[in-house]
Design a protein around this motif. Structure first.
Motif, mmCIF file in Angstrom:
data_model
loop_
_atom_site.group_PDB
_atom_site.id
_atom_site.type_symbol
_atom_site.label_atom_id
_atom_site.label_comp_id
_atom_site.label_asym_id
_atom_site.label_seq_id
_atom_site.Cartn_x
_atom_site.Cartn_y
_atom_site.Cartn_z
ATOM 1 N N LEU A 155 0.959 -1.293 0.187
ATOM 2 C CA LEU A 155 0.088 -0.036 0.089
ATOM 3 C C LEU A 155 0.961 1.367 0.127
ATOM 4 N N ARG A 156 1.998 1.353 0.938
ATOM 5 C CA ARG A 156 2.720 2.410 0.791
ATOM 6 C C ARG A 156 3.454 2.712 -0.623
ATOM 7 N N ALA A 157 3.664 1.458 -1.302
ATOM 8 C CA ALA A 157 4.251 1.674 -2.590
ATOM 9 C C ALA A 157 3.304 2.043 -3.500
ATOM 10 N N THR A 158 2.121 2.220 -3.330
ATOM 11 C CA THR A 158 1.009 2.427 -4.251
ATOM 12 C C THR A 158 0.909 3.979 -4.657
ATOM 13 N N ASP A 159 0.902 4.440 -5.896
ATOM 14 C CA ASP A 159 0.928 5.685 -6.188
ATOM 15 C C ASP A 159 -0.382 6.488 -5.809
ATOM 16 N N GLY A 160 -1.285 5.686 -6.211
ATOM 17 C CA GLY A 160 -2.614 6.675 -5.864
ATOM 18 C C GLY A 160 -3.720 5.546 -5.514
ATOM 19 N N VAL A 161 -4.573 6.047 -4.394
ATOM 20 C CA VAL A 161 -5.428 5.005 -3.856
ATOM 21 C C VAL A 161 -6.789 5.975 -4.126
ATOM 22 N N LEU A 162 -7.794 5.324 -4.675
ATOM 23 C CA LEU A 162 -8.916 6.031 -5.191
ATOM 24 C C LEU A 162 -10.137 5.890 -4.003
ATOM 25 N N ARG A 163 -10.608 6.765 -3.356
ATOM 26 C CA ARG A 163 -11.580 6.592 -2.175
ATOM 27 C C ARG A 163 -12.949 7.193 -2.615
ATOM 28 N N PRO A 164 -13.964 6.250 -3.016
ATOM 29 C CA PRO A 164 -15.283 6.826 -3.315
ATOM 30 C C PRO A 164 -16.065 7.291 -1.834
ATOM 31 N N SER A 165 -17.144 7.945 -2.244
ATOM 32 C CA SER A 165 -17.894 8.645 -1.149
ATOM 33 C C SER A 165 -19.387 8.712 -1.450
ATOM 34 N N CYS A 166 -19.827 8.284 -2.489
ATOM 35 C CA CYS A 166 -21.037 8.324 -2.936
ATOM 36 C C CYS A 166 -21.716 7.204 -3.458
ATOM 37 N N PRO A 167 -22.542 6.460 -2.359
ATOM 38 C CA PRO A 167 -22.675 7.128 -0.898
ATOM 39 C C PRO A 167 -21.708 6.259 -0.215
ATOM 40 N N THR A 168 -21.392 6.947 1.282
ATOM 41 C CA THR A 168 -20.566 6.233 2.267
ATOM 42 C C THR A 168 -21.446 5.019 2.561
ATOM 43 N N THR A 169 -20.699 3.864 2.731
ATOM 44 C CA THR A 169 -21.354 2.614 3.050
ATOM 45 C C THR A 169 -20.552 2.078 4.350
ATOM 46 N N SER A 170 -20.959 1.180 5.014
ATOM 47 C CA SER A 170 -20.222 0.450 6.117
ATOM 48 C C SER A 170 -19.091 -0.205 5.625
ATOM 49 N N ALA A 171 -19.214 -0.942 4.422
ATOM 50 C CA ALA A 171 -18.079 -1.510 3.825
ATOM 51 C C ALA A 171 -17.108 -0.769 3.444
ATOM 52 N N ARG A 172 -17.608 0.337 2.986
ATOM 53 C CA ARG A 172 -16.203 1.314 2.584
ATOM 54 C C ARG A 172 -15.621 1.976 3.805
ATOM 55 N N LEU A 173 -16.242 2.060 4.562
ATOM 56 C CA LEU A 173 -15.817 2.713 5.943
ATOM 57 C C LEU A 173 -14.628 1.467 6.754
ATOM 58 N N SER A 174 -15.364 0.343 6.653
ATOM 59 C CA SER A 174 -14.390 -0.847 7.160
ATOM 60 C C SER A 174 -13.271 -0.865 6.368
ATOM 61 N N LEU A 175 -13.250 -1.028 5.128
ATOM 62 C CA LEU A 175 -12.159 -0.979 4.390
ATOM 63 C C LEU A 175 -11.111 0.200 4.579
ATOM 64 N N GLN A 176 -11.558 1.275 4.728
ATOM 65 C CA GLN A 176 -10.862 2.731 4.973
ATOM 66 C C GLN A 176 -10.256 2.383 6.494
ATOM 67 N N LYS A 177 -10.981 1.885 7.689
ATOM 68 C CA LYS A 177 -10.263 1.389 8.745
ATOM 69 C C LYS A 177 -9.072 0.290 8.802
ATOM 70 N N VAL A 178 -9.426 -0.612 7.897
ATOM 71 C CA VAL A 178 -8.543 -1.743 7.992
ATOM 72 C C VAL A 178 -7.110 -1.191 7.234
ATOM 73 N N TYR A 179 -7.279 -0.222 6.351
ATOM 74 C CA TYR A 179 -5.974 0.226 5.792
ATOM 75 C C TYR A 179 -5.407 1.600 5.939
ATOM 76 N N GLU A 180 -6.161 2.147 7.166
ATOM 77 C CA GLU A 180 -5.865 3.336 7.577
ATOM 78 C C GLU A 180 -4.178 3.601 8.160
ATOM 79 N N LYS A 181 -3.782 2.623 8.693
ATOM 80 C CA LYS A 181 -2.311 2.817 9.038
ATOM 81 C C LYS A 181 -1.434 3.014 7.856
#
Length: 575
Positions: A521-547
């Motif tokens: 992940l740290r070597a990845t140039d760009g990470v796309l983050r969708p927000s339309c709509p915010t869902t529990s799955a998207r929030l959970s993924l963000q939490k997993v990869y937050e660090k």
């Protein structure tokens, strides 16, 4: 005159042989894949994009289970990649559906040829359902009232089709080396497609061995072929052992789901299961006298031959195949369930002339109740979307390659066009629902407007990303998405983040962040983050990869997508 008549009959027999029909269908498939067909989008259609993600990774030299984690085995993804390479302009879901023919069609050809030598009618009776199930990209379950192509459950349909080939061989192909080779290759394909299919096939295969369908020397031959193939694959960077490790990890993540899924299978497929169970009990009752004799023979002379004579009963074959099917479906959401019961039912039907007329009529009715529901549901679903397809509106996209070969109803498209601004204006409300682990609607992923919106939203973010790169004089080589699917490396022909799960479901397939994932992940140039709509799955993924993403530069590409940029990438604003 009689010689001419006999010659004409022989020529007609060759022309109308099962193998000729199989070849004609394969030619038909290649013609369809050569065309940019637009198909009606269906519920959970975005599962197809997992194949696009895997195909891009394979193109770049990544190996399933070694360089990235996947929900199923590698064979499905390689077959999709090979077929898409041949037909780059083909419709992705149709490519995914028909890619199984790469492995299944040659095996079925051998099975049908063996059957055709004894009975052409039986050969056609085995082949025609196989072709129907292989061609139809629909499941028996319906998750929406409007027709559409089922982009989900593809590997489940492939598993059922391979089991159909295996059971057909075990029932109809004579005991010998040919049967051993077919069984070995079918089991290998099942192992490399879905492990539950392999286990279901193993149960049926074990029963076939005990029932005397395979001699032990042929069993040994099949095991050697299977083991040799796995050994060769293991030399490819340890892909077999890595696959087994990923299966163990997935089982640990889903170990509490087995009992509820058994109940789900019974509730969804009660029509088939109940009819098959009544048929089993009726055949057992008819077989009771012979069964007592076989038990007596076994007590008098306990040999493998007497065990085989006891077990080789039609009702037992149906029972074991049904149990294997129930087990298989506990791990499936969307499939062509129990299609591999048909070869066993067909073998039993051949013996019905020995029954009384009343008993024969009861058997015919029970077989009809068991076999007809599945094939009619699959065919009806396919014919419905074919019938309405000309009236549907194609996706208004230009930058997502063949992913855009989908359509929907005009009124649904009107709703889709409102969704992006609606989601953006009401972001707080949807986030509040997500934090309570609730979706914006009860069946969001099954709704056709959401599936079509996702395609259009992906097209818009691709345009925005290209514009951002052009304005800042950069080229992002490696991309990832904080969502269930990540087709963007395939769309843009970029590298994809290694060591992560494709088909990222934080509740079923994604565990805690590992060191390998963090490094990638740290070597990845760009990470796309969708927000339309915010869902529990998207929030959970963000939490997993937050660090791993904590130090990212956040760039707003549009109202619904953010780009999390690697902090050491220099931006050069053009004048």
């Amino acid at each position: 005159m009689s010689n001419i008549s006999r010659s004409s009959t022989r020529i007609s027999a060759r022309i109308f042989s099962p193998l000729v029909l199989l070849v004609l269908v394969l030619v038909f498939v290649t013609v369809l894949l050569s065309l940019p067909l637009v198909v009606p989008i269906g519920p959970m259609y975005w599962d197809t994009y997992i194949y696009l993600d895997a195909a891009q990774r394979i193109k770049l030299g990544q190996i399933p289970a070694v360089d990235f984690l996947a929900p199923v085995g590698a064979l499905d993804y390689y077959q999709f990649y090979w077929l898409q390479k041949l037909f780059p302009g083909g419709q992705p879901t149709l490519i995914a559906q028909w890619s199984v023919l790469i492995s299944a069609a040659p095996l079925m050809a051998v099975v049908v040829a063996a059957i055709d030598g004894h009975s052409r009618k039986i050969a056609f009776a085995v082949l025609i359902p196989f072709l129907i199930f292989a061609l139809c990209p629909t499941n028996t379950q319906s998750f929406h009232s409007y027709p559409g192509v089922n982009g989900f459950g593809i590997y489940n349909r492939h598993t059922s089709l391979l089991l159909y080939v295996l059971v057909s061989a075990l029932v109809f192909v004579p005991n010998g080396r040919k049967l051993a080779v077919i069984a070995a290759l079918s089991m290998l394909a099942l192992f490399l497609t879905k492990i539950t299919g392999f286990l279901a096939g193993g149960l049926i295969g074990l029963f076939a061995i005990l029932a005397g369908r395979l001699m032990w020397r042929h069993v040994l031959l099949a095991m050697c072929i299977f083991a040799a193939a796995l050994l060769l694959l293991e030399f490819n960077h340890g892909m077999v052992s890595a696959y087994i490790e990923s299966i163990v990890a997935l089982v640990q993540l889903n170990e509490g789901l087995l009992l509820p899924r058994f109940l789900t299978v019974f509730s969804i497929k009660l029509d088939v299961i109940l009819a098959a169970a009544v048929l089993i009990l009726f055949l057992l009752w008819l077989d009771r006298a012979t069964l007592v004799d076989r038990l007596h023979d076994l007590r008098q002379k306990p040999t493998t031959a007497s065990v085989a004579a006891l077990l080789d009963r039609d009702w037992l074959w149906i029972c074991v195949t049904l149990v294997a099917g129930i087990f298989l479906e506990t791990q499936n959401t969307g499939s062509q369930e129990f299609i591999f019961l048909w070869p066993v039912l067909l073998a039993m039907l051949r013996k019905t002339p020995a029954l009384t007329e009343r008993h024969r009529l009861i058997v015919y009715c029970l077989v009809a109740f068991t076999a007809i529901p599945t094939i009619t549901k699959v065919m009806q679903g396919t014919l419905r979307f074919v019938a309405v397809a000309p009236t549907y509106v194609a996706a208004p996209v230009t930058d997502v390659r063949t992913m855009g070969l989908v359509s929907t109803r005009r009124d649904i498209m009107e709703r889709v066009n409102l969704l992006e601004s609606h989601y953006a204006l009401n972001a707080g409300a949807y986030r509040q629902l997500a934090e309570k682990e609730q979706l914006p609607s009860w069946q969001l992923y099954s709704e056709l407007d959401y599936q079509m919106y996702w395609v259009i939203s992906a097209d818009r973010v691709v345009k925005a990303l290209k514009q951002f790169e052009s304005q800042n004089g950069i080229h992002l080589n490696r991309l990832m998405t904080l969502d269930f699917v990540n087709p963007f490396p395939w769309i843009l022909d970029r590298d994809a983040t290694r060591d992560i799960q494709i088909g990222a479901d934080p509740f079923r397939t994604v565990g805690g962040l590992t060191q390998a994932e963090e490094t990638s992940l740290r070597a990845t140039d760009g990470v796309l983050r969708p927000s339309c709509p915010t869902t529990s799955a998207r929030l959970s993924l963000q939490k997993v990869y937050e660090k791993a993403l904590a130090d990212r530069i956040i760039v707003k590409l549009n109202d619904c997508w953010d780009l999390l940029l690697r902090p050491d990438i220099k931006l050069f604003e053009k004048p």
